[in-house]
Every structure is written in structure tokens, then in C-alpha cells.
Design a protein around this motif. Sequence first.
Motif, PDB file in Angstrom:
ATOM      1  N   ALA A 305      -8.843  25.325 -37.395  1.00 11.96           N
ATOM      2  CA  ALA A 305      -8.731  23.886 -37.667  1.00 11.96           C
ATOM      3  C   ALA A 305      -7.324  23.402 -37.359  1.00 11.96           C
ATOM      4  O   ALA A 305      -7.130  22.357 -36.701  1.00 11.96           O
ATOM      5  CB  ALA A 305      -9.103  23.604 -39.118  1.00 11.96           C
ATOM      6  N   HIS A 306      -6.322  24.134 -37.824  1.00  9.07           N
ATOM      7  CA  HIS A 306      -4.944  23.748 -37.538  1.00  9.07           C
ATOM      8  C   HIS A 306      -4.680  23.732 -36.031  1.00  9.07           C
ATOM      9  O   HIS A 306      -3.971  22.836 -35.522  1.00  9.07           O
ATOM     10  CB  HIS A 306      -3.979  24.722 -38.221  1.00  9.07           C
ATOM     11  N   ALA A 307      -5.242  24.699 -35.311  1.00 11.42           N
ATOM     12  CA  ALA A 307      -5.030  24.773 -33.859  1.00 11.42           C
ATOM     13  C   ALA A 307      -5.612  23.551 -33.153  1.00 11.42           C
ATOM     14  O   ALA A 307      -5.034  23.042 -32.184  1.00 11.42           O
ATOM     15  CB  ALA A 307      -5.646  26.050 -33.303  1.00 11.42           C
ATOM     16  N   ARG A 308      -6.750  23.072 -33.624  1.00 12.93           N
ATOM     17  CA  ARG A 308      -7.359  21.885 -33.021  1.00 12.93           C
ATOM     18  C   ARG A 308      -6.446  20.673 -33.188  1.00 12.93           C
ATOM     19  O   ARG A 308      -6.267  19.892 -32.253  1.00 12.93           O
ATOM     20  CB  ARG A 308      -8.720  21.610 -33.662  1.00 12.93           C
ATOM     21  N   LEU A 309      -5.860  20.515 -34.373  1.00 14.00           N
ATOM     22  CA  LEU A 309      -4.985  19.365 -34.598  1.00 14.00           C
ATOM     23  C   LEU A 309      -3.689  19.519 -33.806  1.00 14.00           C
ATOM     24  O   LEU A 309      -3.184  18.543 -33.233  1.00 14.00           O
ATOM     25  CB  LEU A 309      -4.691  19.212 -36.089  1.00 14.00           C
ATOM     26  N   ALA A 310      -3.148  20.738 -33.747  1.00 12.41           N
ATOM     27  CA  ALA A 310      -1.920  20.964 -32.985  1.00 12.41           C
ATOM     28  C   ALA A 310      -2.110  20.628 -31.517  1.00 12.41           C
ATOM     29  O   ALA A 310      -1.201  20.103 -30.860  1.00 12.41           O
ATOM     30  CB  ALA A 310      -1.460  22.408 -33.140  1.00 12.41           C
ATOM     31  N   ALA A 311      -3.308  20.917 -30.984  1.00 13.70           N
ATOM     32  CA  ALA A 311      -3.598  20.613 -29.582  1.00 13.70           C
ATOM     33  C   ALA A 311      -3.780  19.117 -29.360  1.00 13.70           C
ATOM     34  O   ALA A 311      -3.489  18.598 -28.273  1.00 13.70           O
ATOM     35  CB  ALA A 311      -4.847  21.362 -29.131  1.00 13.70           C
ATOM     36  N   ALA A 312      -4.228  18.407 -30.404  1.00 12.20           N
ATOM     37  CA  ALA A 312      -4.541  16.980 -30.254  1.00 12.20           C
ATOM     38  C   ALA A 312      -3.345  16.078 -30.528  1.00 12.20           C
ATOM     39  O   ALA A 312      -3.302  14.945 -30.032  1.00 12.20           O
ATOM     40  CB  ALA A 312      -5.689  16.601 -31.194  1.00 12.20           C
ATOM     41  N   TYR A 313      -2.380  16.564 -31.317  1.00  9.71           N
ATOM     42  CA  TYR A 313      -1.243  15.718 -31.672  1.00  9.71           C
ATOM     43  C   TYR A 313       0.055  16.465 -31.347  1.00  9.71           C
ATOM     44  O   TYR A 313       0.372  17.487 -31.965  1.00  9.71           O
ATOM     45  CB  TYR A 313      -1.260  15.362 -33.166  1.00  9.71           C
ATOM     46  N   PRO A 314       0.822  15.988 -30.375  1.00 11.05           N
ATOM     47  CA  PRO A 314       2.044  16.690 -29.984  1.00 11.05           C
ATOM     48  C   PRO A 314       3.161  16.488 -31.005  1.00 11.05           C
ATOM     49  O   PRO A 314       3.642  15.371 -31.211  1.00 11.05           O
ATOM     50  CB  PRO A 314       2.394  16.044 -28.643  1.00 11.05           C
TER      51      PRO A 314
END
Length: 612
Positions: A305-314
Motif C-alpha cells: 500500500a505504501h509503495a502504491r502511494l509513493a509511486a503516485a505522489y512524488p
Amino acid sequence: MTADAFHLYGTGTAEAAPILLQAGALSAELVNGNLRTIRHGGSEVLRAIAYVVRDRDWGTYEPVLTDLTIDQRDGGFRVSYAASCTGPGGSRLGFRTTIEGSADGNLSFDVTALPESDFETNRCGFCILHPIAGLAGSAVTVEHTDGSVEETELPDLIDPWQPFKDLRAITHQVRPGVVAQCRMEGDTFEMEDQRNWSDASYKTYVRPLALPWPYVLPARQSLRQTISLSIAGDANLPASAVPAEPVRVELGQAGAKLPDIGVVIYPEDVEAALADLPLLGRLGPRQLIFHFDPTRGHGLDALRAHARLAAAYPASTTLECVAACTGDLDAELSDVANMLRQVGLRVDAIAVSPAVDRQSTPPGSPWPACPQLEDVYAAARRAFPGLRLGGGMFSYFTELNRKRVPADQLDFITHCTCPIVHAADDLSVMQSLETLPFITRSTRAIFGTKPYRIGPSTIAMRQNPYGGATKDNSRGQRIAMANRDPRHAAQFAAAWTIGYAARVAPAGLEMLTLSSFAGPFGVVAGSGEPVAQGTPRPILRAIEGLCELAGLTHVSATTSDETRVLALAGRAASRETIVWLANLTANNVPIDVSTLGQDHLVMSPYAIMRVG
């Protein structure tokens, strides 16, 4: 519920209005049977005298008062009442109280408690709060229970342990020509430096923490305690009124850069952030802190889940990693590193803290089993080569002050604060901001110029280091140690947040985190609230303003009354200066901003305002 009350506090429940007691130059406010804001001629003498009953998790009982009688007469006042607390299993503690004050500067607070049955408690008795403004580091005379007298000083830097033990009386100067002695009878008292918990006071309390707790008050055995305050000098000086002149804002010298603003992300809140990426982008945090706690069941799914957000928000990212530290440290932390690689989560830094250090070790208690911190951080270095490594406490400054981490192994130091450890009334929460400069200065005295982060720090408590759990607050009340606080969803939190940033700005922090995105600590409303889920809370504007200031040059900004209004200023490379103001009170406050090239203005209760 009124719309105005909900907008300000997140609840329509009003606090009990204080009753002003006055005897000549002596004044005090009576609130829920206790005294606060005890003044002489307008000068604060004591912040509070309170009879407190604590449960086994250090939660505070709210006694039910009956037979309240208040007699205000020329030259004095007298208050009496009965009260009771109901504990586990229906156990009941009753007490009778008498408070008397006179124009000659004498005040007494007498309580006799009588348990109807055996009553379990962590503390039953008086707490006396001395203010910190003007008193920190000042001379005091301490009388001990053996009759000895000591000329000493209140701590300037925050004392991790009790500065004074076996107390019978404390005498301090209120102002030139006026001294106050507080005498405590009925038990043995000691003092702790409450600034550790961001309370704006030194607390003298009963009973000594070296004695066992919880303990049992035996049925039908009475317990009497008396606090006597004697003020000498300028006895005829009348009590002064609260000043009504406008609060003046002044700018001073430029200093260090203002910190990056972080937003903490808990695994359960990732979907809400992904669902509203435009709002997260508008907020503009430079840092995301991904919370990860395997001892609470976090694993690959949480990291995905954290990885998805990290990829979506720089943004720059830090993993806030709780380490169980119950087995092989290299194996445990290497497992975390392998999971990060498996899910493709790139982080720029990792902060590691043993799970056991989330719990406090009070004075007199044995330290729990934990590997040496040097070994924990060495294992983290081996597991995460090339990453910046942080350490400290995921709890509060108290724990960092008492268990000081080996800074030479770390790239940054971190800790949190929470203003509702001991009290949750509106005044105490706002007064907690006074303590923040002492916390940052004390941290700097310990760790020097090491990069320094604070947060996540919110009004509500995300964990309870002092008991088994935080207090559930599904009814949205003002409760100490609560896992959610109604004011976080209201204008109150916006003012507290700007005020917090203003107080810590001179410390040169690397990062400051004062919210999550969603959930009880977030900038948007959750399900079950009186407004639609995802609706921006007032704190969003405050965090957005702080994000705008991140990286700008801090400009010293002061006000003529920092108990009412705080100011924070940053200067851009273009020489534009941006100033944020926060009204810390429930009143309209006139502001003189002529030094900023603006007309006079009036700030509404708990308002925040951008000038520039």
C-alpha cells in the motif's frame, strides 16, 4: 449543537465556565471543583491546584460534584462541596472539600477522602502546578519533610527525573517584592518537570513514584490533605484586568531554513490518499512518513500500500519502522529490507525504534528487556546501507530525555509530543505550546546540531506510553490520553498547528509532522463524522500554509502577547515575506500589523491568517 461550537471545537459540548473567585489582589478560577490561574495583582502565582484521582492507566476520573456552595464576601471567599468517583467493579471514592481565600493573600484547599470500599488508584491527592513563564531557572526555597531547607533553582533545561523529592513547601518570587509559599500537608510530595510531556508547568504531586502503583485505598479509612498558599508583599495591590489593547506583531532577524513538512501515512489510510491525490498535491508535503509496525500485524500488504502511494505522489519518504527486537536483530531488519525490495518501495530514510521503547519507564520502575540501542542501530545500518538512519522515540520527548540514544550512529534524531497526556481542557492544550521552545532547546543541549525532526505530533494521542491503551473517545469529548479528539476536526486545531510551528521554528528542525492525511489525525474528515467523508478539515489550511513556508528562510516573528497570538514568518528568495498568525483564544483579538504594512484587523476565535 451550535454551528459555531462545532466549527471551533468539533463538538457542541461546552466546557464548564470558570467561576472567578476574588479576595483583594488574590484571584483564582474555580473549574470542576479545582482551582486554576491563581493570580496576585494580575501576576500568575500558580497555574493550578487540583485534587486528582487516577486510574491504573493514569487516566483521570471526572468526579461528580454535589452540594456546591460558593460564598464570596468582602475580603474573602469560601467554597465547599462533596464529590465522588466510581472505579472498576463499582468501587466508590467520596470526598469533601473546602477552599478558602482571603485578601491578606492566604489560600487553603482542604480535602478529606473516604473510600466506601477498597479503591484502586495510581494517584489520589493534590497536584500543584507552577507556571514556567518567568519561573524556569529561577531561585526557589524548598522545605523537605525532614525539616531541612534548601536554596536551589527550578530547572531551566528539562529535567528527565524529579528535581525535588520529599517536599513539604516551595517558596518562589512572584514579582519583585512579592513571594509565595505553597505548603503541602497530609502526605509526601515530590516534583516532576511536566515540560517533558509538553505541559507548561512544574508539577508537585502525591505520592512518590518510587512507591508501588496502582495501590489500594482501604475501605472506610479517611485520607486528608491540605494545600496552603501564602503570598506576602504588596497585599493591597488590586487584581488587574486582562489587557484589551491590540496585539502588536514585530519582525526581527532572518535565521535558518524553515523545516520540511511531513505527513504521516498509516497503512489503513493509503486508499483515502490515493482516492484524493489532487488534494494531497494541493496540500504539498515535501515528505511522507510511512508508518510500519510488524508488532501490530503490518507486513507485505502494508508495504505494498505504501509503495502504491509513493509511486503516485512524488515526495521524499521515510519509513517509520517499529522493531520488535525479540530475536536476531540482523534477521529481523533484513526481513524488512527484503520486503521493501519485494514490493518496490523506495524510501530515502528509515527511522527505527524498539517496540518496548513506546512504553514509558517511570522513575523507580525497572527498565524492560531491550537490546542495546548501539546494537539495534548497527543492525539497521547493515540492513539499509546507503539510507539515512534516524532514531529517537516514536513516543514523546519524555522517553527520549530519559533514554538518550547514541546520536553518533544516527543521521537524525526524532521524537513526538502530545498535549493531552495530563489534561485535555482547551486552555491547557493551548498552553502546551509554551513548552515547545524548552523541549527543542533541551534536545539541542543533548544532541547538539544533529539534524532534528519532530512528529507526528497531534492533539490526539496515537499511542499511550503510560498505560495499556489510549482512551476510546467515540463520543467526541475532551479526554486526556484519547485516541481521537474532536478539536482536531475544528478550527481549534488549525490555530494550535500554526502556533506549534511558530514555537519550534527557531530550533532549525529538518522536518516537522503535525498530521496524517486521513483518519483521526488527518486533514480530511472520515466516515461517521457530521460532515461528508473527505471534506477538508480546518487544519488542512494550516498544513497547506506550513508546506508553502517549507524551505524559506525563517524570520523571527514575535507578538506583544504570545498567550493570545503567535506569529510565524518566512522569507523567499524573492525577498517576499509571508507571515502566518494564529489566535490561540476563544475571543476576538485586535491585531496591530502596521509593521507589516497592513491596517489593524480583528482575528476571530482560533482563526489563522496569512499576511503577505
